[in-house]
Enzyme design. Sequence first.
Site, mmCIF file in Angstrom:
data_model
loop_
_atom_site.group_PDB
_atom_site.id
_atom_site.type_symbol
_atom_site.label_atom_id
_atom_site.label_comp_id
_atom_site.label_asym_id
_atom_site.label_seq_id
_atom_site.Cartn_x
_atom_site.Cartn_y
_atom_site.Cartn_z
ATOM 1 C CD GLU A 278 52.270 -48.447 -45.672
ATOM 2 O OE1 GLU A 278 52.041 -49.686 -45.651
ATOM 3 O OE2 GLU A 278 53.374 -47.715 -44.960
ATOM 4 C CE LYS B 219 53.209 -52.783 -42.986
ATOM 5 N NZ LYS B 219 52.952 -51.568 -43.693
ATOM 6 C CG ASP C 81 51.246 -67.593 -53.578
ATOM 7 O OD1 ASP C 81 50.844 -67.096 -52.649
ATOM 8 O OD2 ASP C 81 51.117 -69.139 -53.831
ATOM 9 C CG HIS D 26 53.497 -41.930 -43.640
ATOM 10 N ND1 HIS D 26 52.906 -42.844 -44.324
ATOM 11 C CD2 HIS D 26 54.462 -42.727 -43.035
ATOM 12 C CE1 HIS D 26 53.439 -44.013 -44.209
ATOM 13 N NE2 HIS D 26 54.380 -43.784 -43.582
HETATM 14 C C1 MEV Z 1 55.379 -48.947 -42.283
HETATM 15 O O1 MEV Z 1 54.375 -49.428 -43.464
HETATM 16 C C2 MEV Z 1 56.592 -49.623 -42.152
HETATM 17 C C3 MEV Z 1 57.358 -49.229 -41.019
HETATM 18 O O2 MEV Z 1 56.759 -49.239 -39.837
HETATM 19 C C4 MEV Z 1 58.562 -50.168 -41.032
HETATM 20 C C5 MEV Z 1 59.677 -50.126 -39.833
HETATM 21 O O3 MEV Z 1 59.157 -49.364 -38.725
HETATM 22 O O4 MEV Z 1 60.853 -50.160 -40.094
HETATM 23 C C6 MEV Z 1 58.121 -47.902 -41.309
#
Ligand code: MEV
Length: 428
Positions: free
Chosen positions: A86, A264, A280, A378
């Site tokens: 990413e 995430k 792992d 991005h």
């Molecule tokens: C993107 O890979 C991760 C985010 O969505 C995390 C977040 O929203 O805190 C930017």
Amino acid sequence: MFADVKTSRIPGFYKLSMDERLRKVAEFAGLSEEEVKLLKQFGNLDPRTADIMIENVIGAMSYPFAVAVNFLINGRDYMVPMVIEETSVVAAASHAAKLTRESGGIFAEASDPVMIGQVQVVNVKDPWYKKMVLLEHKEELLKIANEQDPVLVKLGGGAKDLEVRVLDSPKGPMLVVHLLVDVRDAMGANAVNRMAEAIAPYVEDLTGGKVYLRIVSNLADRRIVRAWTKVKKEVLGGEEVVDGIVYAWAFAAADPYRAATHNKGIMNGVIAVALATAQDHRAIEAGAHAYAARDGRYRPLSVWEKDENGDLVGCLEMPMPVGIVGGATKVHPVARIALKILGVKSAKELAEVMGAVGLAQNLAALRALATEGISRGHMELHARNLAIMAGATGDLIDKVAEAMIREGRIRFDRAKELVEEFLSRKGS
Ligand code: MEV
């Protein structure tokens, strides 16, 4: 009638040589010569090593290996290897790490590396009484477990304690023995599994029940890392940004839909280091999410607050089952290099670095979300990537990317046009 129906039922596929397997797959999927050649490019992983790591290997796949900079953790500088597909993750981690430096960086402390092995016992008529019997024989059970791994015991690790739970399951009550094992510098699943298997017959004798599962638990809540940091409001761009980040955290604390995305973002950093060091990573993911939901509601793994000076303070707590000995960490040559770049001396130190990276990654995401939004960064990277793919080099990369952003047309065909335009202008 079915003569040309493709089948994936290939007896002895695993016994074929790598080339023979690849030929079969190429026939099955209609792969071109080019595609076959690409799969066979093992890069920095020797084919023989790949072939012993997993089964049915037909090739290898490369990911970018990057390094996040600016990390000051527990007063020591680290370069952090990251493997991830990413865009923006590595840049974001480096940026957030820089923001923390002015106030001393990030601090982290990992617990002793204690993993849990579970032994499931069913058909016990008097589970509460048998719980006592098992606890009464704790020392013998620990001794049997420790006989499985004298090296670990010599290093100061081994089975240290035993707990017994009575579970109310859809199949009636069952006894579950938890073996608590200090696995030292290993991830530890193999050692724990062996120990759980070794005590099983004795557990059956003591309880009169039947043992089914004997396996490590990935809810590694005895192997925790805590990381914390402070960021001055001026460094972040003012108190409003601090407020925005705290509101972002509060949203995650109130809403599992947001908490999943919040976590995430943390895992973006944690898993990138896990991949670079061949951990792992599924175990880390499973543990993180189970820990996030441990009180019955899924919650963020970090907390962000504003302190009495209006500065931002944040902390993170999550399981971190990682190792620097055994498993793929030692087998994959690049993982060894990653550990060398990190310079960590123990699994505990690696866990601390990974906790700090998770916290920094979270900070970067929340700061971007609370200010310009996540798309801009991005978009810039995406535009640069398209420019490179369209043949831009040197200064031209930024020129083409900027032009596409200005026009709001970030597309490969436009990148190509712009590269040609700029090049022809230069040539004329
Ligand atoms: C993107 O890979 C991760 C985010 O969505 C995390 C977040 O929203 O805190 C930017």
